[in-house]
Design an enzyme around this catalytic site. Structure first.
Site, PDB file in Angstrom:
ATOM      1  N   HIS A  93      18.400 -20.174 -53.079  1.00 24.92           N
ATOM      2  CA  HIS A  93      18.765 -21.514 -53.560  1.00 24.92           C
ATOM      3  C   HIS A  93      18.155 -21.716 -54.947  1.00 24.92           C
ATOM      4  CE1 HIS A  93      19.090 -25.824 -53.982  1.00 24.92           C
ATOM      5  NE2 HIS A  93      20.027 -25.779 -53.051  1.00 24.92           N
ATOM      6  N   GLU A 162      26.761 -23.029 -56.276  1.00 27.15           N
ATOM      7  CA  GLU A 162      26.084 -24.309 -56.544  1.00 27.15           C
ATOM      8  C   GLU A 162      25.720 -24.366 -58.024  1.00 27.15           C
ATOM      9  OE1 GLU A 162      22.115 -24.700 -55.078  1.00 27.15           O
ATOM     10  OE2 GLU A 162      21.633 -22.648 -55.626  1.00 27.15           O
TER      11      GLU A 162
END
Ligand code: 13P
Length: 251
Positions: A93, A162
Site C-alpha cells: 500500500h 491506487e
C-alpha cells in the site's frame, strides 16, 4: 458469475475494539444480502481475533511478513494470519511505501502471501497526477513485485490501482476518473501479459482505490474489465459502505 471484490481498508482505525466490533457487525449483517459481491474487511492486525469471517464476508490483513517465524520483532507471519481467519492480504500500500517499504520487500511479501494461499492484493500507483503519459512507476512496481513469482500463483493475485494523489488523505476526497482508471487498467493488463502471458493476465482482477464513495463507485465498477474497489475512509462509515455494497451487488 464473477463477484465484484469490495475491500474495506480500515488503515489505523477505528480507535477502540468496541467500535471495531460495532462497525464490523453492521457490515457483516448487511453483507448477507449481497450475493454478487465479495466483501473483505482489513482491520489493524490487533483487531483480527475480535471479528469473524462469514460465508459472505472475508477478513484481510494490511500487511504480512515474508518469513514464517523467528526473531522479527513487530512482524506478523502468514501462519498467524491464517490462524486469525485471514484470506486476503494487502501488500505494498502506498502508505507503507511512504514509510519506507521497498520494492524488494514488496516482492518478497507478494511471493509469501500468494504461495501460502492468500489472495495477495498488490497495491500500485503513481504519486503525482500525470496526464501526459502512463506512469513508469506503476510499471516498475508491478514488474518488480512479480519478478520470480511463478505463473501458477497468478490466480492468487489481485492488482489494486491506487493513484496516490487521489487517496482521500491527499486529495481531500477527490477521486480519479473512471476513464483514467479504464486506461490504466488496460496498461496494467498489458504489463501482466508480458509477465505471465495472455491467459493469466486476462483473469487477474484489477480494482480501483482512491476516494471511493457511494456517489462515485458506480463509475469505477462500470469500467470494462474492472473487478471492484478498495475503499479507505468511506469504509469506516457503515451506512456509506453498505450503500457501496448495494450498488456493487446490482452490477
Ligand atoms: P481512501 O478511500 O480514504 O481514499 O483510501 C483509499 C486507499 O488508500 C486506496 O488504497
Amino acid at each position: 458469475m464473477r463477484k465484484q471484490i469490495i475491500i474495506a481498508n480500515w488503515k489505523m482505525n477505528p480507535r477502540t475494539a468496541k467500535e471495531t466490533k460495532n462497525i464490523f457487525e453492521r457490515i457483516k449483517n448487511a453483507s448477507k444480502k449481497y450475493q454478487r459481491v465479495e466483501v473483505v474487511v482489513t482491520p489493524p492486525h490487533i483487531y483480527l481475533p475480535l471479528i469473524k469471517a462469514g460465508s459472505r464476508i472475508k477478513l484481510g490483513a494490511q500487511d504480512i511478513f515474508f518469513k514464517d517465524e523467528g526473531p522479527f520483532t513487530g512482524e506478523i507471519s502468514a501462519g498467524m494470519l491464517k490462524d486469525s481467519g485471514v484470506s486476503y492480504v494487502l501488500i505494498g500500500h502506498s502508505e507503507r511505501r511512504e514509510l519506507g517499504e521497498t520494492l524488494e520487500t514488496v516482492r518478497k511479501k507478494i511471493y509469501q502471501a500468494a504461495s501460502k494461499g492468500f489472495r495477495a492484493v498488490l497495491c500500485v500507483g503513481e504519486k503525482e497526477k500525470n496526464q501526459e503519459a502512463f506512469p513508469v512507476m506503476v510499471k516498475e512496481e508491478i514488474i518488480s513485485a512479480l519478478k520470480g513469482v511463478p505463473r501458477r500463483l497468478a490466480s492468487k493475485t489481485i492488482i489494486a490501482y491506487e493513484p496516490v494523489w487521489a487517496i482521500s488523505s491527499h486529495s481531500g476526497g477527490k477521486s480519479d476518473t473512471p476513464q483514467n482508471f479504464f486506461e490504466m487498467s488496460i496498461y496494467i493488463r498489458r504489463i501482466l501479459l508480458d509477465i505471465w502471458g495472455k491467459n493469466a493476465a486476462l483473469r487477474i482482477p484489477i480494482i480501483y482505490g482512491g476516494s471511493v464513495n457511494s456517489k462515485n463507485v458506480k463509475g469505477f465498477l462500470d469500467v470494462k474489465g474492472a473487478s471492484g474497489v478498495l475503499v479507505g475512509k468511506a469504509s469506516l462509515n457503515p451506512a456509506e459502505f453498505i450503500k457501496i455494497l448495494e450498488i456493487a451487488d446490482k452490477k
